[in-house]
Design a protein around this motif. Structure first.
Motif, mmCIF file in Angstrom:
data_model
loop_
_atom_site.group_PDB
_atom_site.id
_atom_site.type_symbol
_atom_site.label_atom_id
_atom_site.label_comp_id
_atom_site.label_asym_id
_atom_site.label_seq_id
_atom_site.Cartn_x
_atom_site.Cartn_y
_atom_site.Cartn_z
ATOM 1 N N LYS A 1 1.327 -1.471 0.038
ATOM 2 C CA LYS A 1 -0.033 -0.299 -0.148
ATOM 3 C C LYS A 1 0.877 1.305 -0.289
ATOM 4 C CE LYS A 1 -4.516 -3.015 2.332
ATOM 5 N NZ LYS A 1 -4.622 -2.891 3.348
ATOM 6 N N TYR B 1 -12.147 -2.455 -2.825
ATOM 7 C CA TYR B 1 -13.046 -2.293 -1.737
ATOM 8 C C TYR B 1 -14.215 -2.288 -1.809
ATOM 9 C CZ TYR B 1 -8.555 -2.688 0.310
ATOM 10 O OH TYR B 1 -7.044 -2.477 0.717
ATOM 11 N N LEU C 1 -16.652 -3.091 1.298
ATOM 12 C CA LEU C 1 -16.139 -2.639 2.807
ATOM 13 C C LEU C 1 -17.273 -0.901 2.226
ATOM 14 C CD1 LEU C 1 -12.561 -3.126 3.536
ATOM 15 C CD2 LEU C 1 -15.001 -4.029 4.014
ATOM 16 N N PHE D 1 -14.574 4.000 7.898
ATOM 17 C CA PHE D 1 -13.396 3.558 7.172
ATOM 18 C C PHE D 1 -13.794 4.196 5.560
ATOM 19 C CE2 PHE D 1 -13.893 -0.208 8.470
ATOM 20 C CZ PHE D 1 -13.090 -0.670 7.460
ATOM 21 N N LEU E 1 -9.893 5.523 3.790
ATOM 22 C CA LEU E 1 -9.936 4.297 3.436
ATOM 23 C C LEU E 1 -8.865 4.213 1.711
ATOM 24 C CD1 LEU E 1 -8.779 1.123 2.654
ATOM 25 C CD2 LEU E 1 -10.561 0.273 2.226
ATOM 26 N N TYR F 1 -6.567 7.127 0.820
ATOM 27 C CA TYR F 1 -5.303 6.481 1.737
ATOM 28 C C TYR F 1 -4.926 5.780 0.557
ATOM 29 C CZ TYR F 1 -2.647 2.752 3.361
ATOM 30 O OH TYR F 1 -2.252 1.037 4.305
ATOM 31 N N ARG G 1 -1.711 -14.881 3.928
ATOM 32 C CA ARG G 1 -2.816 -14.435 5.197
ATOM 33 C C ARG G 1 -2.125 -14.547 6.272
ATOM 34 N NH1 ARG G 1 -6.278 -10.269 3.799
ATOM 35 N NH2 ARG G 1 -7.053 -11.242 5.545
ATOM 36 N N THR H 1 -5.434 -7.829 10.052
ATOM 37 C CA THR H 1 -5.354 -6.533 9.523
ATOM 38 C C THR H 1 -5.546 -5.358 10.607
ATOM 39 O OG1 THR H 1 -7.634 -7.538 8.725
ATOM 40 C CG2 THR H 1 -7.336 -5.252 9.020
ATOM 41 N N ARG I 1 2.228 -7.232 8.713
ATOM 42 C CA ARG I 1 1.769 -6.054 9.468
ATOM 43 C C ARG I 1 2.652 -6.287 11.476
ATOM 44 N NH1 ARG I 1 -3.883 -7.627 6.687
ATOM 45 N NH2 ARG I 1 -4.135 -6.166 5.516
ATOM 46 N N ILE J 1 -4.234 -0.005 12.693
ATOM 47 C CA ILE J 1 -5.064 -0.366 11.150
ATOM 48 C C ILE J 1 -4.841 0.440 10.329
ATOM 49 C CG2 ILE J 1 -7.248 0.248 12.360
ATOM 50 C CD1 ILE J 1 -7.929 -2.674 11.728
HETATM 51 P P1 IDP Z 1 -7.606 -7.313 4.807
HETATM 52 O O1 IDP Z 1 -6.884 -6.057 4.227
HETATM 53 O O2 IDP Z 1 -7.058 -7.841 5.896
HETATM 54 O O3 IDP Z 1 -8.076 -8.062 4.265
HETATM 55 P P2 IDP Z 1 -10.321 -5.908 5.523
HETATM 56 O O4 IDP Z 1 -11.439 -6.352 6.325
HETATM 57 O O5 IDP Z 1 -10.418 -6.673 4.510
HETATM 58 O O6 IDP Z 1 -8.911 -5.924 5.698
HETATM 59 O O7 IDP Z 1 -10.058 -4.426 5.274
HETATM 60 C C1 IDP Z 1 -9.268 -3.727 3.937
HETATM 61 C C2 IDP Z 1 -8.956 -2.473 4.948
HETATM 62 O O8 IDP Z 1 -9.419 -1.655 5.302
HETATM 63 C C3 IDP Z 1 -7.971 -3.116 5.779
HETATM 64 O O9 IDP Z 1 -6.402 -3.408 5.195
HETATM 65 C C4 IDP Z 1 -7.318 -1.436 6.957
HETATM 66 O O10 IDP Z 1 -6.633 -1.229 5.518
HETATM 67 C C5 IDP Z 1 -8.742 -1.085 6.419
HETATM 68 N N1 IDP Z 1 -9.551 -0.720 7.285
HETATM 69 C C6 IDP Z 1 -10.106 -2.217 7.919
HETATM 70 N N2 IDP Z 1 -10.519 -1.520 8.826
HETATM 71 C C7 IDP Z 1 -10.289 -0.370 9.032
HETATM 72 C C8 IDP Z 1 -10.718 0.204 11.044
HETATM 73 O O11 IDP Z 1 -11.798 0.246 11.276
HETATM 74 N N3 IDP Z 1 -10.662 1.583 10.851
HETATM 75 C C9 IDP Z 1 -9.740 1.976 9.410
HETATM 76 N N4 IDP Z 1 -9.211 1.025 8.156
HETATM 77 C C10 IDP Z 1 -9.625 0.159 8.258
#
Ligand code: IDP
Ligand code: MG
Length: 161
Positions: free
Chosen positions: A20, A60, A63, A68, A72, A75, A96, A102, A113, A120
């Protein structure tokens, strides 16, 4: 044509990994590539790109209703991303595990990570979370002509062929 990928079941599995913008900015591309290489996966696609809003919205899509989500997308568009496709046995699940939780503050030491990030919202890397999602994400980020099928000379050290 791939002799080994067909000879060993599951070895042709592929996943989308992306460093990223925070990872690129922090010069972590080499460290992240190193981990996938050293684990024994095969690089079949790699590019640096500025992701468009369209590709990020698609990537995404699930989501889109999260609070967020706007941050996101900002970012993810804040700088270039290094998109990669890695291939190998069980690569989706293994990557993974290599990437970690995450939430970087929960990610275990030893994971990408857990070693390289603290929050996060800046968790340095993306990895597909299932084989089906990986196929969809690979076709979103790469044209078929950008993916290279090739034989690694150490195949018999990594797999029983
Ligand atoms: P992952 O990347 O581990 O698969 P996902 O739940 O698919 O996680 O979420 C995608 C991305 O969204 C995360 O990697 C992170 O960059 C962002 N994200 C997820 N949850 C949050 C949050 O609660 N706050 C801010 N960013 C978040
Ligand atoms: Mg995800």
């Amino acid at each position: 044509f791939s002799l080994y990928s067909t000879a060993v079941p599951g070895v042709g599995e592929r996943t989308l990994i992306a460093v990223k913008p925070d990872g690129v900015q922090r010069r972590l591309v080499g460290e992240i590539v190193k981990r996938f290489e050293q684990r024994g996966f095969k690089l079949v696609g790699l590019k640096l790109l500025q992701a468009s809003e369209g590709i990020l919205a698609e990537h995404y899509h699930d989501l889109r209703r999260k609070p967020f989500y706007p941050a996101l997308l900002r970012y993810m568009a804040s700088g270039p991303v290094v998109a990669m496709v890695w291939e190998g046995h069980n690569v989706v699940r293994t990557s993974r595990a290599m990437v970690g939780d995450t939430d970087s503050s929960q990610a275990k030491p030893g994971t990408i990570r857990g070693d390289l990030s603290v929050h996060i919202s800046r968790n340095v890397i993306h990895a597909s979370d299932s084989v089906e999602v990986a196929e969809r994400e690979i076709s979103l980020w790469f044209h078929t002509g950008e993916l290279i099928s090739w034989e690694t000379s150490d195949q018999c050290d990594l797999y029983q062929v």
